[in-house]
Design a protein around this motif. Structure first.
Motif, PDB file in Angstrom:
ATOM      1  N   PRO A  66      37.945  39.927  39.410  1.00  0.00           N
ATOM      2  CA  PRO A  66      36.694  39.197  39.176  1.00  0.00           C
ATOM      3  C   PRO A  66      35.703  39.433  40.321  1.00  0.00           C
ATOM      4  CG  PRO A  66      38.577  37.813  38.649  1.00  0.00           C
ATOM      5  CD  PRO A  66      39.136  39.057  39.300  1.00  0.00           C
ATOM      6  N   ASP A 113      47.464  40.581  36.355  1.00  0.00           N
ATOM      7  CA  ASP A 113      46.783  39.572  35.559  1.00  0.00           C
ATOM      8  C   ASP A 113      45.380  39.287  36.085  1.00  0.00           C
ATOM      9  OD1 ASP A 113      49.038  39.415  33.985  1.00  0.00           O
ATOM     10  OD2 ASP A 113      49.808  37.592  34.956  1.00  0.00           O
ATOM     11  N   GLU A 139      41.704  39.903  34.151  1.00  0.00           N
ATOM     12  CA  GLU A 139      40.604  38.937  34.011  1.00  0.00           C
ATOM     13  C   GLU A 139      39.264  39.630  34.207  1.00  0.00           C
ATOM     14  OE1 GLU A 139      40.752  35.388  36.341  1.00  0.00           O
ATOM     15  OE2 GLU A 139      42.936  35.165  36.100  1.00  0.00           O
ATOM     16  N   THR A 185      38.402  42.215  31.363  1.00  0.00           N
ATOM     17  CA  THR A 185      37.924  41.615  30.118  1.00  0.00           C
ATOM     18  C   THR A 185      36.428  41.336  30.186  1.00  0.00           C
ATOM     19  OG1 THR A 185      40.095  40.602  29.751  1.00  0.00           O
ATOM     20  CG2 THR A 185      38.229  39.683  28.537  1.00  0.00           C
TER      21      THR A 185
END
Length: 242
Positions: A106, A137, A141, A144
């Motif tokens: 992110p 994971d 994030e 996506t």
């Protein structure tokens, strides 16, 4: 003997993670390389590779015998459908394993070098597998969001990646000059010798066998790796590629 693999590349044997992610896919960590190209030769199993590039989002199936590679800046994510195993070929004599990769974390992580360093690192010993899965994971994030944002989001990710790796470029140039550039110069000199009717380096022909880095597979970005200790490569760090 040049001390590096033919053509100034490095190779690793990759078994792609079979950990299920939030979207239901069993996958590795999406990432890109900032200076190096990376290629996959599928040797077993089946799966797919998702990519984000100037052409947008794409997904290609992978089965034994398939070959696909990525230029710098192409985000890629491996999907494991069934025991997917690859031979990974990396340009620039192992530079991708010296921190050339940037994971799709992110933006708040990408904008903070200290936070990025913490997020990408893996502990030694117990807990390494859990940390590698958490890292995957977190990268998913960001991936996506990146996928939904289109070309503008990819351009911003490229800018953040450049800021993260810029402090390392002097070290990378030194590695590149002593490996890939030196290998190119060696070939140039050999062609000159051959054109003059001389054997050149052929009179000092040799055979090299490289030892594995470890008898056990390590945790990479995309899966479990077997790597080899190239004679001219720097020590491998926690940001090992693939």
């Amino acid at each position: 003997m040049t001390g590096i693999f033919p053509g100034g590349v490095a190779v690793s044997d990759l078994e792609v993670y079979d950990w299920e992610a939030a979207d239901g896919c069993r996958s590795g960590s999406p990432h890109l390389h900032t200076a190096s190209s990376e290629g996959y030769v599928v040797i077993a199993g089946s799966g797919a590779v998702q990519t984000l590039s100037a052409a947008g989002f794409d997904e290609q199936p992978l089965t034994p015998g398939d070959v696909v590679w990525f230029s710098p800046g192409a985000v890629h994510r491996l999907i494991n459908h069934s025991d997917l195993r690859l031979l990974v070929v990396m340009s620039n004599a192992g530079l991708p394993e010296a921190g050339d990769a940037v994971l799709t974390f992110p933006t708040e992580v990408l904008d903070d070098p200290d936070a990025y360093a913490v997020a990408v690192a893996l502990p030694a010993g117990e807990g390494r597998a859990a940390a590698a899965r958490a890292r995957r994971d977190l990268a998913l994030e960001g991936f996506t969001v990146l996928r939904a944002g289109g070309a503008e989001a990819l351009a911003r990710f490229h800018e953040r990646a450049v800021r993260l790796v810029r402090p390392r470029t002097a070290q990378w140039r030194a590695q590149w000059e002593t490996t890939v550039v030196a290998e190119t110069a060696r070939v140039d000199a050999q062609l000159t010798a051959l054109a003059a009717g001389e054997p050149g380096l052929m009179s000092a022909a040799s055979v090299t066998r490289i030892a594995p880095t470890s008898p056990e597979r390590s945790y990479g970005m995309c899966g479990r790796l077997h790597t080899w200790q190239w004679a001219a490569a720097p020590p491998r760090d926690s940001e090992a590629s693939a």
